[in-house]
Enzyme design. Structure first.
Site, PDB file in Angstrom:
ATOM      1  N   HIS A  72       0.830  -1.207   0.000  1.00 55.34           N
ATOM      2  CA  HIS A  72       0.000   0.000   0.000  1.00 55.34           C
ATOM      3  C   HIS A  72       0.864   1.256   0.000  1.00 55.34           C
ATOM      4  O   HIS A  72       1.984   1.273   0.511  1.00 55.34           O
ATOM      5  CB  HIS A  72      -0.996  -0.002   1.164  1.00 55.34           C
ATOM      6  N   ASP A  74      -0.374   4.436   1.064  1.00 54.95           N
ATOM      7  CA  ASP A  74      -0.721   5.395   2.114  1.00 54.95           C
ATOM      8  C   ASP A  74       0.106   5.133   3.365  1.00 54.95           C
ATOM      9  O   ASP A  74       0.563   4.021   3.618  1.00 54.95           O
ATOM     10  CB  ASP A  74      -2.217   5.332   2.441  1.00 54.95           C
ATOM     11  N   ASP A 105       6.311   0.976   7.215  1.00 57.11           N
ATOM     12  CA  ASP A 105       4.898   0.668   6.910  1.00 57.11           C
ATOM     13  C   ASP A 105       4.356   1.612   5.852  1.00 57.11           C
ATOM     14  O   ASP A 105       3.777   2.638   6.183  1.00 57.11           O
ATOM     15  CB  ASP A 105       4.084   0.745   8.198  1.00 57.11           C
ATOM     16  N   GLU A 139      -5.156   1.536   2.544  1.00 61.35           N
ATOM     17  CA  GLU A 139      -5.100   0.318   3.361  1.00 61.35           C
ATOM     18  C   GLU A 139      -5.237   0.616   4.841  1.00 61.35           C
ATOM     19  O   GLU A 139      -5.837  -0.166   5.588  1.00 61.35           O
ATOM     20  CB  GLU A 139      -3.777  -0.417   3.106  1.00 61.35           C
ATOM     21  N   GLU A 140      -4.680   1.747   5.288  1.00 55.92           N
ATOM     22  CA  GLU A 140      -4.627   2.025   6.724  1.00 55.92           C
ATOM     23  C   GLU A 140      -6.005   2.210   7.354  1.00 55.92           C
ATOM     24  O   GLU A 140      -6.145   2.124   8.570  1.00 55.92           O
ATOM     25  CB  GLU A 140      -3.758   3.261   6.996  1.00 55.92           C
ATOM     26  N   GLU A 165       3.946  -6.326   3.793  1.00 55.66           N
ATOM     27  CA  GLU A 165       3.875  -5.612   5.065  1.00 55.66           C
ATOM     28  C   GLU A 165       5.133  -5.916   5.880  1.00 55.66           C
ATOM     29  O   GLU A 165       5.755  -6.973   5.713  1.00 55.66           O
ATOM     30  CB  GLU A 165       2.634  -6.045   5.849  1.00 55.66           C
ATOM     31  N   HIS A 378       4.035   3.049  12.495  1.00 57.51           N
ATOM     32  CA  HIS A 378       3.250   4.141  13.082  1.00 57.51           C
ATOM     33  C   HIS A 378       4.009   4.910  14.168  1.00 57.51           C
ATOM     34  O   HIS A 378       3.429   5.767  14.834  1.00 57.51           O
ATOM     35  CB  HIS A 378       1.928   3.627  13.666  1.00 57.51           C
TER      36      HIS A 378
END
Length: 407
Positions: A72, A74, A105, A139-140, A165, A378
């Site tokens: 992903h 984002d 991520d 995706e998030e 991931e 994150h």
């Protein structure tokens, strides 16, 4: 033999880290990747979710078998950038680490897949079949990008799917689902000095919550046999075996009340209050069961005053833990990572695989595997180890070749 030098591989990652895609604007990464694929005569297509959000699909080879590679574009919000040691949207290399929002991520994993695709094509190393790269938006949060690609049939013919991931040395064959369940209670607002002529929504909500806790506790007593085994993941994360009791709990259904709202000022009886839950469904207690579980409690308490909304609804995904894809990645990775560090497990988190594969009735081989320490996701001062980023490009290349050759 490589197409890109080490310096170029790092610069490619730097280029997309600089594109600020905090829960939006993936179109900028799509345009960048489209130009890159065009440079190497790789056919690609941008599929818009909306004006600023889009996916890009690129493909090399032809025919079967088909291996899909996905990541992903984002990233989560960087928060207060003053709290970062280095600018979050500028790749900074320091002591073997590459700092920046999304390095772990998962722009690191995504760019590793992009480089894999280009180098396999340029070096004419594809033995047979097709590799299809799926770079997704959103995706998030709601997996809008993955849903769009699934709806358009991009997963209908695939034999295997790698989602890059950040997993470190873990290779995941399955994962739990994720649901957002919001229960809202309504009442009648009046001045707090005369509550008897009003209807306090918080009281109704508390009645729901008390019943929920009681019935959830009873359910967990019987939640002891699981298709998903997450114990290897926890052993890796905490550095030791977890108890059988903890492994049972972690492998099963979990539900957490994470947000509560009610009332606007202290001297008014509230006419609305709400609870929001994050639920992690498993095959034994799937999304349909969870919805019924909530609705039955609502019906028991007062369905005229309580309502259920499910804004996010991702199903658990399973596959064969001994599939050709899992065993191939494990064999290849053992040449780059210490053998005793590699483990195969189910995952407690959810990925785009929920939207891509649903209940996976077609038994697509699934491997969630990519560079980066999952605990860095994150975080402020997010980083990926440079050596890991570079090694996983080679792992992806070798594993893709072996899988397509032997599938």
């Amino acid at each position: 033999m490589t197409t890109f030098s080490e310096k170029e591989k790092i610069q490619l990652l730097a280029d997309i880290v600089e594109l600020q895609t905090e829960n939006n604007n993936e179109i900028d990464v799509c345009n960048y990747l489209k130009d890159l694929f065009d440079k190497y005569d790789i056919k690609s297509e941008i599929l818009k979710v909306n004006e600023h959000r889009a996916n890009i699909v690129a493909e090399i080879g032809n025919g079967s078998p088909i291996l899909a590679l996905s990541g992903h574009m984002d990233v989560v919000d960087a928060g207060n950038q003053d709290n970062w040691t280095y600018p979050p949207f500028q790749l900074t290399e320091k002591a073997g680490k590459l700092y920046g929002r999304g390095t772990t991520d998962m722009k690191g994993g995504l760019m590793a897949l992009v480089i894999t695709l280009i180098e396999l094509k340029e070096q004419n190393q594809l033995p047979q079949g097709t590799i299809r790269l799926l770079a997704t938006a959103g995706e998030e949060k709601e997996q809008e990008g993955a849903k769009l690609l699934a709806d358009k049939g991009y997963l209908d013919d695939v034999d295997g799917l790698i989602i890059a991931e950040p997993t470190g040395s873990g290779i995941y064959y399955a994962h739990k689902g994720s649901m957002s369940c919001k229960v809202t209670a309504t009442g009648k607002a009046v001045h707090s000095s005369v509550p008897f002529i009003g209807d306090n929504a918080i009281d109704t909500l508390l009645e729901f919550y008390n019943q929920f806790k009681e019935k959830y506790s009873e359910l967990k007593k019987h939640d002891t046999k699981h298709e998903l085994d997450v114990a290897p993941m926890f052993k890796s994360l905490i550095g030791k075996e977890i108890s059988e009791e903890d492994a049972n709990y972690a492998s099963g259904l979990t539900a957490v009340c994470s947000i509560i709202n009610g009332g606007k000022q202290f001297n008014s009886v509230p006419d609305e209050a709400s609870l929001e839950f994050n639920v992690r469904p498993v095959p034994e207690y799937d999304n349909d069961f969870i919805e019924s579980f909530f609705q039955n409690i609502i019906n028991d308490v007062d369905s005229n005053k309580l309502s259920l909304d499910i804004p996010s609804n991702h199903r658990p995904v399973t596959s064969d833990k001994n599939s050709k894809l899992i065993t191939t990645i494990k064999d290849v990775a053992s040449s780059y990572v210490e053998q005793d560090e590699i483990f195969v497990s189910a995952l407690v988190g959810a990925t785009d695989a929920s939207s891509f594969l649903g209940d996976n009735k077609d038994n697509v081989d699934l491997a969630i595997f990519g560079p980066g320490n999952p605990l860095m996701a994150h975080q402020i001062d997010e980083y990926i180890e440079k050596d890991m980023y570079l090694k996983y490009i080679d792992i992806f290349k070798e594993a893709s070749i072996q899988y397509l050759k032997e599938k």
